[in-house]
Scaffold this motif. Structure first.
Motif, PDB file in Angstrom:
ATOM      1  N   ARG A  85     -25.428 -19.191  57.337  1.00  0.00           N
ATOM      2  CA  ARG A  85     -24.110 -18.535  57.177  1.00  0.00           C
ATOM      3  C   ARG A  85     -23.605 -17.473  57.878  1.00  0.00           C
ATOM      4  O   ARG A  85     -22.530 -17.109  57.909  1.00  0.00           O
ATOM      5  CB  ARG A  85     -24.230 -17.892  55.781  1.00  0.00           C
ATOM      6  N   ARG A  87     -33.330 -19.546  55.612  1.00  0.00           N
ATOM      7  CA  ARG A  87     -32.412 -20.191  56.410  1.00  0.00           C
ATOM      8  C   ARG A  87     -30.992 -20.255  56.422  1.00  0.00           C
ATOM      9  O   ARG A  87     -30.114 -20.073  57.177  1.00  0.00           O
ATOM     10  CB  ARG A  87     -33.047 -21.626  56.867  1.00  0.00           C
ATOM     11  N   ALA A  88     -30.811 -20.220  54.953  1.00  0.00           N
ATOM     12  CA  ALA A  88     -29.725 -20.346  54.469  1.00  0.00           C
ATOM     13  C   ALA A  88     -28.707 -19.318  54.728  1.00  0.00           C
ATOM     14  O   ALA A  88     -27.511 -19.357  55.318  1.00  0.00           O
ATOM     15  CB  ALA A  88     -29.385 -20.841  52.923  1.00  0.00           C
ATOM     16  N   THR A 141     -21.462 -18.851  46.472  1.00  0.00           N
ATOM     17  CA  THR A 141     -22.725 -18.099  46.992  1.00  0.00           C
ATOM     18  C   THR A 141     -23.549 -17.543  45.778  1.00  0.00           C
ATOM     19  O   THR A 141     -22.933 -17.017  44.849  1.00  0.00           O
ATOM     20  CB  THR A 141     -22.279 -17.002  47.942  1.00  0.00           C
TER      21      THR A 141
END
Length: 309
Positions: free
Chosen positions: A90, A85-86, A293
């Motif tokens: 993004r 999901r991240a 990141t």
């Protein structure tokens, strides 16, 4: 690692969601505008989803912005299960903003009709735009997501995945346009986009790393710390032929400091062994702060180059 008290203090990363979002939106606007005023009028397929949308638009007459929305959304849905999901979150801002910029500027007049100038300037514009998106910890999905998916499922290195996908786009352009000049211009554009985006991501001011082997290393170390000043790391080394143990000094310097370092080493020990190489991304004390990141999920920072996807 020894440090001079004169070295700058490291920067502490801070959370800046609004600034990051603004940077993503501006980067997408710059990339979309460059596509419409430089690449699209000259039929230059720049690689990635942007280039693929231009090819499909030529064949089916569909607005490239709609194709980019569709392609990116489809790829993101497929990749979401494996990339998490991240990564999806993004990518949402860039996924929406880039095609929106392409759509809103679709009637802007072309800046040039010259193929070479269009490929160079268009590639630079798209590259800077994508670089800004990536620096803000964002993504536009597209081929970056597919390359990461291939890496995790098939073990294919991400850089090779991007090369393969961009190669397919260039091959498709060759089949559709059947014009050697357009294909060469597209290849130049792909290279410029990747080089510009990677340069902006890693920092345009390259640093240098020097390894110094000398019998007078303590004096060299002392003078580097006090006269330039730079940080010095002492490594353990052993000669492969002689078997003698030697101290190896590792120094990272910005470009203007390299000549001072060379002169200093020559003054202390003209017989010293010194090698200097490029250090394109220096993170830590006195240099750039670490990216937020995680490297494994980073859509860029890839070799040979990230492209606008």
């Amino acid at each position: 690692m020894s440090h001079s008290p004169h070295l700058p203090h490291p920067r502490v990363p801070v959370s800046r969601p609004l600034l990051d979002l603004s940077q993503i939106l501006f980067g997408c606007f710059l990339a979309g505008t460059s596509f419409n005023v430089l690449l699209r009028p000259n039929e230059i397929a720049s690689g990635g989803i942007v280039g693929l949308s231009l090819i499909f638009s030529e064949v089916f007459g569909i607005e490239p912005a709609f194709l980019q929305w569709g392609f990116n959304f489809l790829i993101l849905v497929i990749a979401a299960k494996f990339l998490g999901r991240a990564f999806v979150f993004r990518s949402l801002a860039g996924l929406i903003a880039l095609p929106a910029a392409v759509y809103l500027t679709r009637f802007w007049p072309p800046m040039t009709g010259d193929l070479l100038l269009g490929s160079l300037a268009g590639g630079a514009g798209v590259g800077v735009g994508m670089g800004l998106v990536f620096r803000a910890n964002g993504s536009v999905g597209g081929f970056s997501a597919l390359a990461l998916l291939f890496h995790r499922r098939l073990g294919l290195p991400v850089d090779r995945g991007l090369i393969l996908l961009d190669g397919l786009v260039l091959l498709s352009a060759a089949l559709v346009y059947r014009n050697a000049e357009l294909i060469l211009a597209a290849a130049i554009c792909v290279a410029i986009v990747g080089r510009t985006a990677r340069g902006l991501l890693n920092g345009m001011s390259h640093s240098r790393m020097a390894l110094i082997v000398s019998e007078l290393s303590p004096e060299i170390e002392s003078r580097i710390l006090t006269e330039i000043p730079l940080g010095v790391t002492k490594l353990h080394g052993q000669g492969g032929y002689s078997g003698e143990e030697r101290e190896v000094l590792m120094v990272v310097a910005r470009a203007p400091e390299v000549m001072r370092l060379k002169r200093l080493v020559k003054e202390v020990d003209p017989n010293a062994f010194m090698t200097v190489c490029d250090a394109h991304e220096v993170l830590g004390y006195g240099f750039n702060s670490f990216a937020v990141t995680p490297r494994a999920e980073r859509p860029v920072g890839l070799a040979p180059a990230p492209t606008a996807k």
